[in-house]
Every structure is written in C-alpha cells, then in structure tokens.
Scaffold this motif. Structure first.
Motif, mmCIF file in Angstrom:
data_model
loop_
_atom_site.group_PDB
_atom_site.id
_atom_site.type_symbol
_atom_site.label_atom_id
_atom_site.label_comp_id
_atom_site.label_asym_id
_atom_site.label_seq_id
_atom_site.Cartn_x
_atom_site.Cartn_y
_atom_site.Cartn_z
ATOM 1 N N ILE A 169 0.837 -1.208 0.000
ATOM 2 C CA ILE A 169 0.000 0.000 0.000
ATOM 3 C C ILE A 169 0.869 1.254 0.000
ATOM 4 C CG2 ILE A 169 -1.647 1.332 1.380
ATOM 5 C CD1 ILE A 169 -2.825 -1.347 2.311
ATOM 6 N N TYR A 170 1.938 1.235 0.801
ATOM 7 C CA TYR A 170 2.833 2.394 0.863
ATOM 8 C C TYR A 170 3.502 2.639 -0.487
ATOM 9 C CZ TYR A 170 6.899 5.212 2.031
ATOM 10 O OH TYR A 170 7.861 6.188 2.042
ATOM 11 N N GLN A 172 2.391 1.749 -3.450
ATOM 12 C CA GLN A 172 1.394 2.250 -4.401
ATOM 13 C C GLN A 172 1.133 3.738 -4.190
ATOM 14 O OE1 GLN A 172 -1.946 -0.359 -3.811
ATOM 15 N NE2 GLN A 172 -1.212 -1.877 -5.303
ATOM 16 N N ARG A 173 0.998 4.130 -2.927
ATOM 17 C CA ARG A 173 0.791 5.553 -2.638
ATOM 18 C C ARG A 173 2.004 6.378 -3.043
ATOM 19 N NH1 ARG A 173 -2.134 5.721 3.337
ATOM 20 N NH2 ARG A 173 -4.136 4.808 2.666
ATOM 21 N N PHE A 174 3.189 5.824 -2.822
ATOM 22 C CA PHE A 174 4.414 6.532 -3.204
ATOM 23 C C PHE A 174 4.470 6.720 -4.719
ATOM 24 C CE2 PHE A 174 8.872 6.447 -4.533
ATOM 25 C CZ PHE A 174 9.360 7.545 -3.837
ATOM 26 N N ARG A 175 4.080 5.668 -5.469
ATOM 27 C CA ARG A 175 4.081 5.774 -6.932
ATOM 28 C C ARG A 175 3.078 6.826 -7.398
ATOM 29 N NH1 ARG A 175 4.189 -0.696 -8.448
ATOM 30 N NH2 ARG A 175 6.402 -1.044 -7.913
ATOM 31 N N ARG A 176 1.874 6.832 -6.772
ATOM 32 C CA ARG A 176 0.880 7.841 -7.145
ATOM 33 C C ARG A 176 1.396 9.247 -6.861
ATOM 34 N NH1 ARG A 176 -2.959 5.209 -3.893
ATOM 35 N NH2 ARG A 176 -3.873 3.384 -4.881
ATOM 36 N N THR A 177 1.986 9.398 -5.676
ATOM 37 C CA THR A 177 2.520 10.714 -5.300
ATOM 38 C C THR A 177 3.632 11.140 -6.249
ATOM 39 O OG1 THR A 177 2.020 10.223 -2.981
ATOM 40 C CG2 THR A 177 3.534 12.032 -3.409
ATOM 41 N N GLU A 180 2.042 12.093 -9.564
ATOM 42 C CA GLU A 180 1.407 13.408 -9.457
ATOM 43 C C GLU A 180 2.459 14.512 -9.425
ATOM 44 O OE1 GLU A 180 -0.980 13.205 -5.991
ATOM 45 O OE2 GLU A 180 -2.514 11.905 -6.899
#
Length: 200
Positions: A169-170, A172-177, A180
């Motif tokens: 999860i971390y 995935q969030r890091f990739r999204r961030t 962006e």
C-alpha cells in the motif's frame, strides 16, 4: 591418639573419605532423622542431597510437586520418607517418585501421597498409578506445546502478511505521489514556456 592422627593423615591424603555430618537448611536433624516438615520447600528449594546415614526424612506439608530423579537412591539406610500434604503434580516429573514408591516394602504407608493435579488423576495414590496414565499426561503436554508453537507460527505469519500488505500500500501511494509530482512538474514547465512566449 597416634591411631587417630594416622587416620586423619590418611583422610587428608585422600586414602580415606572424610565424613562430615551436615544438616541441609532449613531442615532440623537428629542422628538418623532429617525433619523438613512445613518449611515451604519447593522442588527448586529442596536439598540436593541428604546425609547417607539418614533413616527417616520428613518432607510432609511443603509445596513439592515432584522429587528430583535419584534423590533417594544412595541413601542405603533410608527406611521411611514422610511425603503427605504436598501438591503432587502427576505428570512426567512424577515418574521417579512413583518408581521409588513402588519399590518400598511398606507401600501402604504411602497411601496419603496422592495426586493434586491434573484433574483426571486428582486424589489418586501415586504408588498405584499405571505408567500409561502418567505418560498420557506427558503426551498431552507435548501436544499442548506443539499446538502453542503452531499458534505462535500462525500469528507470526499473519504479522508478516500484514507487514507486506502495508509495504505494498505504501509503495502504491508513493508511486501515485511520484506520478502526481512529475505531472505537476510538467505542467509548471509548460506554463513557464507559455509565459515566456507571451512575454516575447
């Protein structure tokens, strides 16, 4: 006098054993009696050995759950051991005491030496227990230990799985961030180029 000096000299040289009468604390001792009654003794606090000349040992009304293996074996003069009033646990550790009791000629004297636990053996006379009954408690103990080990392993694997999920999860969030951030950077560069062209 010369003979006594000679015996002492031989003892010091190691040719003859030096016999020193001792009384293990916190017991009280007479010539052939060792009285350890009601001293709050547990298996760990029990004396590691008794004097070889002991004929009567009183271990009654303590907190003993078993007797260490071999404790009475070298006491050739031993006639009686008072054992009643202790919370005996009839598991693997009681096998030595049961064996010793079964070798006693006055076995009826030990009818008050009974199991306090486990529940299915409570109140049974230790001297009359069948070996299979005790071994079954040992197997139960091993099964309980095995079950506990399996539970610990399952909990450990679950914690590992939860940790892996959190890492995924971390990431995935890091990739999204990161995506962006890259998109925002591109937009800023595009706007900067547009502004520079307009100024020209």
């Amino acid at each position: 006098m010369k003979m006594n000096s000679g015996i002492l000299f031989l003892s010091l040289l190691g040719f003859l054993p030096v016999v020193i009468p001792t009384c293990p604390p916190p017991c009280k001792c007479a010539t052939s009696i060792i009285d350890c009654m009601s001293k709050g003794l547990t298996v760990t606090k029990l004396p590691v050995a008794f004097r070889p000349s002991a004929e009567i040992i009183n271990l009654s009304y303590n907190r003993l759950t078993s007797i260490p293996s071999g404790l009475f074996d070298n006491l050739k003069s031993l006639q009686t051991v008072h054992l009643q009033g202790n919370p005996w646990e009839c598991n693997c550790d009681i096998l030595y005491l049961r064996s010793w009791l079964q070798w006693q000629q006055n076995r009826t004297f030990y009818r008050d030496v009974r199991c306090a636990s486990p529940a299915h053996l409570q109140g049974r006379v230790i001297a009359y227990l069948a070996e299979d009954e005790i071994i079954s408690t040992c197997q139960y103990w091993y099964c309980t230990l095995a079950l506990f080990s399996q539970l610990v392993l399952i909990i450990f694997l679950l914690l590992q799985a939860i940790l892996v999920i959190f890492i995924i999860i971390y990431l995935q969030r890091f990739r999204r961030t990161a995506a962006e951030a890259r998109s925002t950077t591109r937009d800023l560069y595009q706007h900067a180029d547009t502004w520079s062209l307009q100024e020209q």
